[in-house]
Design a protein around this motif. Structure first.
Motif, short mmCIF file in Angstrom:
data_model
loop_
_atom_site.label_atom_id
_atom_site.label_comp_id
_atom_site.label_asym_id
_atom_site.label_seq_id
_atom_site.Cartn_x
_atom_site.Cartn_y
_atom_site.Cartn_z
N ASP A 113 -72.89 20.57 -16.71
CA ASP A 113 -72.00 20.19 -15.61
C ASP A 113 -70.62 20.82 -15.79
OD1 ASP A 113 -73.91 18.72 -14.24
OD2 ASP A 113 -73.44 16.89 -15.34
N LYS A 114 -70.14 20.86 -17.00
CA LYS A 114 -68.82 21.46 -17.28
C LYS A 114 -68.82 22.92 -16.84
CE LYS A 114 -67.52 22.82 -21.47
NZ LYS A 114 -67.09 22.77 -22.87
N TYR A 115 -69.88 23.66 -17.20
CA TYR A 115 -69.94 25.08 -16.86
C TYR A 115 -70.20 25.30 -15.38
CZ TYR A 115 -69.65 25.84 -21.81
OH TYR A 115 -69.21 25.85 -23.09
N ASN A 159 -69.07 23.33 -13.04
CA ASN A 159 -67.76 23.07 -12.44
C ASN A 159 -66.84 24.28 -12.61
OD1 ASN A 159 -68.39 20.50 -11.50
ND2 ASN A 159 -67.70 19.51 -13.37
N MET A 160 -66.86 24.88 -13.79
CA MET A 160 -66.04 26.07 -14.02
C MET A 160 -66.48 27.20 -13.09
SD MET A 160 -65.33 26.01 -18.18
CE MET A 160 -66.45 27.29 -18.45
N HIS A 186 -67.86 26.94 -10.11
CA HIS A 186 -67.41 26.67 -8.75
C HIS A 186 -65.90 26.88 -8.62
CE1 HIS A 186 -71.22 25.47 -7.13
NE2 HIS A 186 -71.45 24.73 -8.20
N ASP A 187 -65.14 26.55 -9.65
CA ASP A 187 -63.70 26.80 -9.62
C ASP A 187 -63.42 28.30 -9.60
OD1 ASP A 187 -63.12 24.10 -9.67
OD2 ASP A 187 -62.74 24.04 -11.84
#
Length: 76
Positions: free
Chosen positions: A22-24, A26-27, A29-30
């Motif tokens: 999920d962290k990656y 999110n990165m 998508h940012d």
């Protein structure tokens, strides 16, 4: 779709001990929403060559995606 959900579930289970998916995501998508001036600023403020290379590659990738969209849409 169910197939995509199953694939995501499979990879999340497989990566549980390896990474925070999920962290990656999110990165990702940012980063995909960065504007050219953003990537230029990141390149200019990079602390070392590795960071600079990464942000240059990211900027080039994003530019290529935009170029592809323009070409496919006959917008030139």
């Amino acid at each position: 779709s169910k197939k995509v959900d199953n694939l995501i579930y499979y990879y999340k289970r497989r990566c549980e001990n390896m990474c925070d998916v999920d962290k990656y995501l999110n990165m990702f998508h940012d980063m995909k929403n960065l504007q050219p001036e953003d990537t230029l600023q990141l390149v200019m403020e990079a602390k070392n060559d590795e960071e600079r290379d990464f942000f240059e590659m990211l900027g080039n990738f994003l530019l290529q995606k935009k170029q592809k969209k323009v070409i496919e849409g006959n917008l030139f």
